[in-house]
Design a protein around this motif. Sequence first.
Motif, PDB file in Angstrom:
ATOM      1  N   ALA A 287       0.832  -1.208   0.000  1.00 56.20           N
ATOM      2  CA  ALA A 287       0.000   0.000   0.000  1.00 56.20           C
ATOM      3  C   ALA A 287       0.865   1.256   0.000  1.00 56.20           C
ATOM      4  O   ALA A 287       0.554   2.245  -0.682  1.00 56.20           O
ATOM      5  N   VAL A 288       1.960   1.237   0.759  1.00 56.20           N
ATOM      6  CA  VAL A 288       2.885   2.369   0.773  1.00 56.20           C
ATOM      7  C   VAL A 288       3.477   2.577  -0.613  1.00 56.20           C
ATOM      8  O   VAL A 288       3.550   3.704  -1.124  1.00 56.20           O
ATOM      9  N   THR A 289       3.893   1.483  -1.259  1.00 49.30           N
ATOM     10  CA  THR A 289       4.514   1.584  -2.586  1.00 49.30           C
ATOM     11  C   THR A 289       3.509   2.058  -3.629  1.00 49.30           C
ATOM     12  O   THR A 289       3.822   2.885  -4.484  1.00 49.30           O
ATOM     13  N   ALA A 290       2.280   1.527  -3.569  1.00 43.28           N
ATOM     14  CA  ALA A 290       1.258   1.960  -4.521  1.00 43.28           C
ATOM     15  C   ALA A 290       0.938   3.439  -4.352  1.00 43.28           C
ATOM     16  O   ALA A 290       0.732   4.161  -5.337  1.00 43.28           O
ATOM     17  N   SER A 291       0.916   3.918  -3.110  1.00 40.48           N
ATOM     18  CA  SER A 291       0.648   5.340  -2.889  1.00 40.48           C
ATOM     19  C   SER A 291       1.776   6.204  -3.441  1.00 40.48           C
ATOM     20  O   SER A 291       1.547   7.307  -3.929  1.00 40.48           O
ATOM     21  N   ALA A 292       3.020   5.682  -3.390  1.00 40.31           N
ATOM     22  CA  ALA A 292       4.126   6.409  -4.004  1.00 40.31           C
ATOM     23  C   ALA A 292       3.955   6.464  -5.518  1.00 40.31           C
ATOM     24  O   ALA A 292       4.242   7.487  -6.155  1.00 40.31           O
ATOM     25  N   GLY A 293       3.458   5.362  -6.112  1.00 43.79           N
ATOM     26  CA  GLY A 293       3.199   5.347  -7.548  1.00 43.79           C
ATOM     27  C   GLY A 293       2.080   6.288  -7.942  1.00 43.79           C
ATOM     28  O   GLY A 293       2.133   6.917  -9.015  1.00 43.79           O
ATOM     29  N   GLU A 294       1.078   6.415  -7.105  1.00 49.22           N
ATOM     30  CA  GLU A 294      -0.040   7.326  -7.375  1.00 49.22           C
ATOM     31  C   GLU A 294       0.371   8.787  -7.254  1.00 49.22           C
ATOM     32  O   GLU A 294      -0.300   9.674  -7.794  1.00 49.22           O
ATOM     33  N   GLY A 295       1.449   9.061  -6.513  1.00 50.73           N
ATOM     34  CA  GLY A 295       1.853  10.443  -6.281  1.00 50.73           C
ATOM     35  C   GLY A 295       1.057  11.129  -5.196  1.00 50.73           C
ATOM     36  O   GLY A 295       1.056  12.357  -5.107  1.00 50.73           O
ATOM     37  N   ASP A 296       0.372  10.337  -4.335  1.00 46.86           N
ATOM     38  CA  ASP A 296      -0.432  10.887  -3.247  1.00 46.86           C
ATOM     39  C   ASP A 296       0.465  11.074  -2.022  1.00 46.86           C
ATOM     40  O   ASP A 296       0.639  10.162  -1.211  1.00 46.86           O
ATOM     41  N   GLY A 297       1.054  12.261  -1.877  1.00 43.71           N
ATOM     42  CA  GLY A 297       2.015  12.510  -0.811  1.00 43.71           C
ATOM     43  C   GLY A 297       1.425  12.401   0.574  1.00 43.71           C
ATOM     44  O   GLY A 297       2.049  11.867   1.491  1.00 43.71           O
ATOM     45  N   GLY A 298       0.206  12.887   0.778  1.00 44.87           N
ATOM     46  CA  GLY A 298      -0.413  12.817   2.091  1.00 44.87           C
ATOM     47  C   GLY A 298      -0.655  11.385   2.532  1.00 44.87           C
ATOM     48  O   GLY A 298      -0.366  11.013   3.673  1.00 44.87           O
ATOM     49  N   LYS A 299      -1.214  10.588   1.641  1.00 43.05           N
ATOM     50  CA  LYS A 299      -1.456   9.189   1.952  1.00 43.05           C
ATOM     51  C   LYS A 299      -0.147   8.460   2.200  1.00 43.05           C
ATOM     52  O   LYS A 299      -0.037   7.632   3.114  1.00 43.05           O
ATOM     53  N   PHE A 300       0.860   8.764   1.390  1.00 44.85           N
ATOM     54  CA  PHE A 300       2.167   8.130   1.521  1.00 44.85           C
ATOM     55  C   PHE A 300       2.763   8.407   2.901  1.00 44.85           C
ATOM     56  O   PHE A 300       3.193   7.482   3.602  1.00 44.85           O
ATOM     57  N   ARG A 301       2.769   9.656   3.321  1.00 46.79           N
ATOM     58  CA  ARG A 301       3.358  10.009   4.616  1.00 46.79           C
ATOM     59  C   ARG A 301       2.585   9.379   5.773  1.00 46.79           C
ATOM     60  O   ARG A 301       3.180   8.910   6.752  1.00 46.79           O
ATOM     61  N   ALA A 302       1.265   9.335   5.659  1.00 46.72           N
ATOM     62  CA  ALA A 302       0.457   8.751   6.732  1.00 46.72           C
ATOM     63  C   ALA A 302       0.740   7.255   6.878  1.00 46.72           C
ATOM     64  O   ALA A 302       0.895   6.743   7.998  1.00 46.72           O
ATOM     65  N   LEU A 303       0.823   6.548   5.751  1.00 45.83           N
ATOM     66  CA  LEU A 303       1.099   5.119   5.802  1.00 45.83           C
ATOM     67  C   LEU A 303       2.502   4.833   6.330  1.00 45.83           C
ATOM     68  O   LEU A 303       2.711   3.870   7.084  1.00 45.83           O
ATOM     69  N   VAL A 304       3.467   5.674   5.957  1.00 43.80           N
ATOM     70  CA  VAL A 304       4.834   5.492   6.449  1.00 43.80           C
ATOM     71  C   VAL A 304       4.885   5.675   7.967  1.00 43.80           C
ATOM     72  O   VAL A 304       5.516   4.887   8.690  1.00 43.80           O
ATOM     73  N   ARG A 305       4.227   6.708   8.469  1.00 43.97           N
ATOM     74  CA  ARG A 305       4.219   6.941   9.918  1.00 43.97           C
ATOM     75  C   ARG A 305       3.574   5.775  10.661  1.00 43.97           C
ATOM     76  O   ARG A 305       4.091   5.299  11.666  1.00 43.97           O
ATOM     77  N   GLN A 306       2.419   5.332  10.164  1.00 43.64           N
ATOM     78  CA  GLN A 306       1.711   4.243  10.835  1.00 43.64           C
ATOM     79  C   GLN A 306       2.537   2.955  10.827  1.00 43.64           C
ATOM     80  O   GLN A 306       2.637   2.257  11.840  1.00 43.64           O
ATOM     81  N   SER A 307       3.139   2.642   9.686  1.00 41.58           N
ATOM     82  CA  SER A 307       3.920   1.410   9.591  1.00 41.58           C
ATOM     83  C   SER A 307       5.162   1.478  10.472  1.00 41.58           C
ATOM     84  O   SER A 307       5.561   0.472  11.076  1.00 41.58           O
ATOM     85  N   GLY A 308       5.785   2.655  10.575  1.00 39.96           N
ATOM     86  CA  GLY A 308       6.966   2.788  11.426  1.00 39.96           C
ATOM     87  C   GLY A 308       6.640   2.562  12.895  1.00 39.96           C
ATOM     88  O   GLY A 308       7.354   1.853  13.611  1.00 39.96           O
ATOM     89  N   LEU A 309       5.555   3.168  13.348  1.00 36.27           N
ATOM     90  CA  LEU A 309       5.159   2.996  14.749  1.00 36.27           C
ATOM     91  C   LEU A 309       4.761   1.553  15.041  1.00 36.27           C
ATOM     92  O   LEU A 309       5.148   0.973  16.058  1.00 36.27           O
ATOM     93  N   LEU A 310       3.985   0.971  14.142  1.00 34.90           N
ATOM     94  CA  LEU A 310       3.532  -0.405  14.359  1.00 34.90           C
ATOM     95  C   LEU A 310       4.693  -1.388  14.255  1.00 34.90           C
ATOM     96  O   LEU A 310       4.737  -2.388  14.979  1.00 34.90           O
ATOM     97  N   GLY A 311       5.630  -1.128  13.339  1.00 33.63           N
ATOM     98  CA  GLY A 311       6.767  -2.033  13.189  1.00 33.63           C
ATOM     99  C   GLY A 311       7.579  -2.142  14.460  1.00 33.63           C
ATOM    100  O   GLY A 311       7.911  -3.240  14.913  1.00 33.63           O
ATOM    101  N   ALA A 312       7.909  -0.999  15.040  1.00 31.46           N
ATOM    102  CA  ALA A 312       8.677  -1.015  16.286  1.00 31.46           C
ATOM    103  C   ALA A 312       7.836  -1.560  17.440  1.00 31.46           C
ATOM    104  O   ALA A 312       8.301  -2.393  18.226  1.00 31.46           O
ATOM    105  N   GLY A 313       6.568  -1.115  17.528  1.00 34.17           N
ATOM    106  CA  GLY A 313       5.727  -1.523  18.647  1.00 34.17           C
ATOM    107  C   GLY A 313       5.437  -3.007  18.677  1.00 34.17           C
ATOM    108  O   GLY A 313       5.529  -3.654  19.727  1.00 34.17           O
TER     109      GLY A 313
END
Length: 425
Positions: A287-313
């Motif tokens: 989903a993060v990669t597809a959002s990068a392909g779409e060029g949707d910066g807001g969605k991309f940043r939100a997914l990156v933040r969520q995945s980073g927090l969940l990955g560590a947690g």
Amino acid sequence: MNLIFQNACATYARSVVALALGLFSSRWVLQALGASDFGLYAVVGALVGFFSFLGGLLNASVARHYAFALGETGSEADQRDWFAAAFRIHLLLAVLALAVGLPAGEWAVRRVLDIPPARIGTCVQVFRLSLLAACANMLAVPFAAMYTARQRFVKLALFGLCQTAVIFSGAWWLLHADCDRLLAYAGYMSFAFAGLAAVQIVGAMCEFPACRAVFAPARRDRIRAILAFVGWTLCGGGGWIVAVNGGACVTNLFFGPAANAAYGVAQQVQYHSEQLANAMIGAFEPAVTASAGEGDGGKFRALVRQSGLLGAGLFLLVAVPLFVLLDPILALWLGTPPEGAATVCRIVLVAMAVNRLTTGQQLALNARGRIAGWQIASGCILAASVGLAALLAWRGCGMASAAWAYLAAQLGCAAATVYFARRHI
């Protein structure tokens, strides 16, 4: 988000089942083989670790290009082009693995590793069988990557459960086998995994029209794009495989095959812990990669933040109790754990936690394709850990020397990841 949640639940459930059955499987295999043969299986299997790990890198690269193309164009013809290029690459690599890896690996078993003379012939056969399974898995990568890119994680979870059942059944059978158990276990695992790879290939061809393009002409620009991404990833991934397998060889040469049993247990702990932590992250990555392909910066940043927090947690949720209760867990799991296993496992868990703290940055760099400098720096740091492991062992730091060197390398890699993420994204 509903699809991501569904995929995460399926992957997490598979990981929990794999962990539960894996605890019994590892104990039975250790009991059946004994510490010496268990260590030999770990160190000989490490010789094909490069091909297996290369398959994992290629899977990530191919799935990334599939997902990016889905977000960018969504064209079925585009998917066929990417698949045809990926299949050509993997077919060539499987052939090269047999042509180059087979003689090189046999030479290492016979001439380099510390193996009892009476077990050299058996270890050569174990290596051949392991290489066969690695080649089968290599051919399955372009097909499995399509499941990942299209977020079919429920079916991937079913494949994973089948693999877990195969491992569990093989471990139980090994306890009662009346033969050379080291060779029998290697043969069972290799042919079972090759069969599962074939099932995955057939399933993908039936479900995805793009995966039927095995004889379609491959575009050179697509081949170059995949190889460029894999090449940079291989700098980092190759450093990791050098660190892990080089550490195993250093341990073998300084402390003998029995010491490799502790690292074999640590690898099992690492694998199952990462499977649990990866449940949510794997669902986010396409989903993060597809959002990068779409060029949707807001969605991309939100997914990156969520995945980073969940990955560590999620990883810390598993790793902290495991770290604290490791001694009784190992005793319950293995009965009599190999000497030094608890120490090595704890160091490896800390190294994994350091890596998980940069999950969001790693996903962002991969999705945007800004990986060259980051992967080169990470690969060099990880490869240097082998020299550090040898130095520590020579200076009398004990059989945990390779684990301490690996932890130092992961600290360096985390710093490099943060630097390049801040620079490029």
